[in-house]
Scaffold this active site. Structure first.
Site, short mmCIF file in Angstrom:
data_model
loop_
_atom_site.label_atom_id
_atom_site.label_comp_id
_atom_site.label_asym_id
_atom_site.label_seq_id
_atom_site.Cartn_x
_atom_site.Cartn_y
_atom_site.Cartn_z
N HIS A 98 33.61 46.84 34.99
CA HIS A 98 34.26 46.45 33.28
C HIS A 98 35.56 46.17 34.64
CE1 HIS A 98 36.29 44.64 30.28
NE2 HIS A 98 35.30 44.30 29.79
N ASP A 111 27.65 44.27 28.41
CA ASP A 111 26.75 43.24 28.09
C ASP A 111 25.03 43.50 28.91
OD1 ASP A 111 27.59 41.15 27.06
OD2 ASP A 111 29.08 40.75 28.97
N1 CMC Z 1 27.33 45.99 40.83
C1 CMC Z 1 27.56 46.53 42.35
N2 CMC Z 1 29.02 46.96 42.70
C2 CMC Z 1 29.88 46.81 41.97
C3 CMC Z 1 29.49 46.30 40.70
C4 CMC Z 1 27.98 45.56 40.20
N3 CMC Z 1 27.77 44.94 38.85
N4 CMC Z 1 30.85 45.42 40.44
C5 CMC Z 1 31.13 45.65 40.59
N5 CMC Z 1 31.20 46.26 41.95
C6 CMC Z 1 32.05 46.74 43.17
C7 CMC Z 1 32.86 46.01 44.33
O1 CMC Z 1 31.74 45.58 45.29
C8 CMC Z 1 34.06 46.97 44.41
O2 CMC Z 1 33.57 47.38 45.23
P1 CMC Z 1 34.28 47.73 46.66
O3 CMC Z 1 35.39 48.61 46.50
O4 CMC Z 1 33.43 48.45 47.87
O5 CMC Z 1 33.88 46.37 47.51
C9 CMC Z 1 34.04 47.46 43.26
O6 CMC Z 1 33.26 48.03 42.83
C10 CMC Z 1 35.08 47.08 42.50
O7 CMC Z 1 34.78 45.70 42.28
P2 CMC Z 1 35.68 43.79 41.23
O8 CMC Z 1 35.10 43.38 41.31
O9 CMC Z 1 37.17 44.55 42.55
O10 CMC Z 1 35.90 44.84 40.57
P3 CMC Z 1 36.54 43.58 39.72
O11 CMC Z 1 37.20 44.97 38.55
O12 CMC Z 1 37.52 42.18 39.42
O13 CMC Z 1 35.22 42.90 38.55
C11 CMC Z 1 33.74 42.10 37.14
C12 CMC Z 1 35.04 43.30 37.72
C13 CMC Z 1 32.49 42.86 35.69
C14 CMC Z 1 33.52 40.99 37.60
C15 CMC Z 1 32.67 43.65 37.85
O14 CMC Z 1 32.08 44.89 37.45
C16 CMC Z 1 31.41 42.87 37.75
O15 CMC Z 1 31.05 41.82 38.60
N6 CMC Z 1 29.43 42.72 37.18
C17 CMC Z 1 28.69 42.89 37.04
C18 CMC Z 1 29.16 41.29 36.24
C19 CMC Z 1 29.53 41.95 34.36
O16 CMC Z 1 28.78 42.09 34.02
N7 CMC Z 1 30.45 41.36 34.04
C20 CMC Z 1 30.63 41.35 32.33
C21 CMC Z 1 31.56 42.14 32.01
S1 CMC Z 1 31.46 42.24 30.67
C22 CMC Z 1 31.65 40.93 29.69
C23 CMC Z 1 33.01 41.06 29.13
O17 CMC Z 1 34.19 41.38 28.79
O18 CMC Z 1 33.93 40.06 29.83
#
Ligand code: CMC
Length: 428
Positions: free
Chosen positions: A307, A364
């Site tokens: 998240h 989710d």
């Molecule tokens: N699976 C594998 N790796 C992950 C995941 C995941 N679900 N989420 C983040 N990472 C890794 C990412 O690759 C990165 O690794 P590194 O530091 O080695 O490059 C690190 O964790 C940080 O990720 P980020 O993309 O910079 O984090 P963010 O804050 O920009 O993204 C997120 C948050 C929710 C978009 C992401 O965690 C994600 O894509 N999750 C899966 C989709 C999901 O479940 N979304 C629902 C969110 S809850 C509903 C809402 O409130 O919208």
């Protein structure tokens, strides 16, 4: 004495006020940064940027705290109804009995949508994704209520538009499903409450009454409350930024629904079930899929994990996990996808990659499993999220218009070519 932040640029010092929220959150007010220094800030994804002050929702991602108007999400999910929470978000306080009666009666009175809108539904292909239909239908409401086009018309007019939308969204949502099934539309029944009425429009048939199961109604009420607001997320920021141009409420919420649709935001609940189905069909080898999620050359991510703001745990996920267990127990449901979800959760929570990055199951991860148990089809999951989030969007839009916030207009740093001579078509 009020705090000051000092920034030194090219040897010169500039001072900016520090803003402190009621929960002691700190921000540097850089609204005069460009005019005094010529510089802007660069913050892709707005990870460090506060776009507004707001008195609606507080969340602390490090400690896993979520409150609406000062009330903890745990209390609200346990003790309130969705309409009480909607009133709280929009008007700032919990309603007393007579305020709630008036609010409920107003919403109940406006649940019907104009008969002409049925023709819009019928024109969509059966395979139309219900989020696409919902977003279009909400924007279409503006064409039936021209008096809603001016968001500053009067308090009464604004209230009526907000009530109309909250009343009609369940009807539009349920009809988008009925239309996809090519089943007859079920009209709202005003002796049902908000959740019962939605379930009736989704599942009743002209030939068959829908028997309301209190376990299902309870779970739905809780899910809607847990989704009702989440401060400045992607869809809410969209609603505020569209509304900041003084576009009407229907247009602003329609844009929010589109923003919610993506799998990184509200679309994640659908993506979770699709992922679990994929793993199941592939033989259920959890380790293989966890390795794929960790592999930087593989685009696969564990949907429902991670998240932007919760870096410890998602408090909504805790409540929902318990509700999920209760519902599956009470409805006596066995689901192979649930077994995969449980194994996946365990493996990921013990894995160094997920631990290092603070990746925990989010709301989710579990909501999809409950919706499935309630008989809601997978493509409708994000529509369910939209139903829950509506009061939050409405409250944020109302706050933004009342604060008379300026039009949203971020800046950029240009990285393109500086100057080129135009070459005639024949010479290129
Ligand atoms: N699976 C594998 N790796 C992950 C995941 C995941 N679900 N989420 C983040 N990472 C890794 C990412 O690759 C990165 O690794 P590194 O530091 O080695 O490059 C690190 O964790 C940080 O990720 P980020 O993309 O910079 O984090 P963010 O804050 O920009 O993204 C997120 C948050 C929710 C978009 C992401 O965690 C994600 O894509 N999750 C899966 C989709 C999901 O479940 N979304 C629902 C969110 S809850 C509903 C809402 O409130 O919208």
């Amino acid at each position: 004495m009020s705090e000051i932040a000092k920034i030194e640029i090219e040897g010169k010092q500039y001072e900016f006020p520090v803003v402190t929220g009621t929960e002691n959150e700190k921000a540097i007010d850089i609204s005069k940064l460009r005019s005094s220094t010529g510089y802007i800030t660069l913050d892709p994804g707005y990870k460090n940027t506060g776009a507004t002050t707001s008195s609606i929702t507080f969340l602390n991602g490090e400690e896993g705290i979520l409150k609406y108007r000062g009330y903890s999400i745990e209390d609200l999910a346990e003790k309130a109804t969705f309409l009480e929470v909607a009133y709280l978000l929009i008007y700032g306080d919990l309603p007393n009995k007579s305020e709630l009666d008036v609010f409920t009666a107003t919403i109940t009175k406006h649940t019907l949508v104009h008969e002409d809108m049925k023709q819009f539904f019928e024109a969509y292909p059966a395979k139309a994704h219900p989020m696409g239909v919902l977003s279009s239908m909400v924007c279409s409401l503006s064409t039936f209520y021209p008096e809603s086009l001016d968001p500053n018309r009067s308090h009464e007019a604004k209230d009526l538009t907000m009530m109309r939308l909250i009343a009609k969204l369940p009807t539009l949502a349920a009809w988008s499903y009925k239309n996809a099934m090519r089943h007859p539309f079920m009209y709202p029944k005003n002796d049902f409450d908000y959740c019962e009425n939605f379930l009736h429009m989704m599942f009743a048939m002209p030939t068959e009454e829908y028997k309301v199961d209190p376990v299902v109604v309870n779970a739905l009420n809780k899910l809607l409350i847990l989704h009702a607001d989440h401060e400045q997320n992607c869809s809410t920021s969209t609603v505020r930024i569209v509304g900041s141009s003084q576009a009407n409420l229907f247009a602003s919420i329609s844009a929010g629904i589109s923003a919610l649709w993506g799998p990184l935001h509200g679309g994640a609940n659908q993506a979770v079930i699709e992922m679990l189905e994929r793993i199941h069909q592939d033989g259920g080898d959890i380790d293989k899929w966890v390795e794929k999620a960790k592999d930087k050359d593989d685009s696969f991510r564990l949907m429902g994990f991670g998240h932007r703001v919760y870096k410890n745990f998602d408090p909504r996920a805790r409540i929902i996990k318990k509700a999920c267990d209760d519902v599956l127990d009470k409805l006596n449901i066995e689901d192979p996808l649930l077994d995969i979800a449980k194994k996946l959760e365990k493996v990921a929570l013990e894995d160094e990659y997920f631990k290092d990055r603070n990746l925990y199951p989010n709301v989710d991860f579990y909501s999809g499993i409950i919706y499935r148990a309630l008989g809601i089809p997978t493509e409708m999951f994000t529509v369910m999220f939209a139903l829950g989030r509506l009061p939050g969007w409405v409250a944020q839009w109302k706050e933004m218009t009342e604060n008379k916030e300026p039009i949203g207009r971020p800046r950029q740093i240009y990285t393109g070519i500086v100057k080129r001579e135009f070459v005639e078509l024949e010479k290129r």
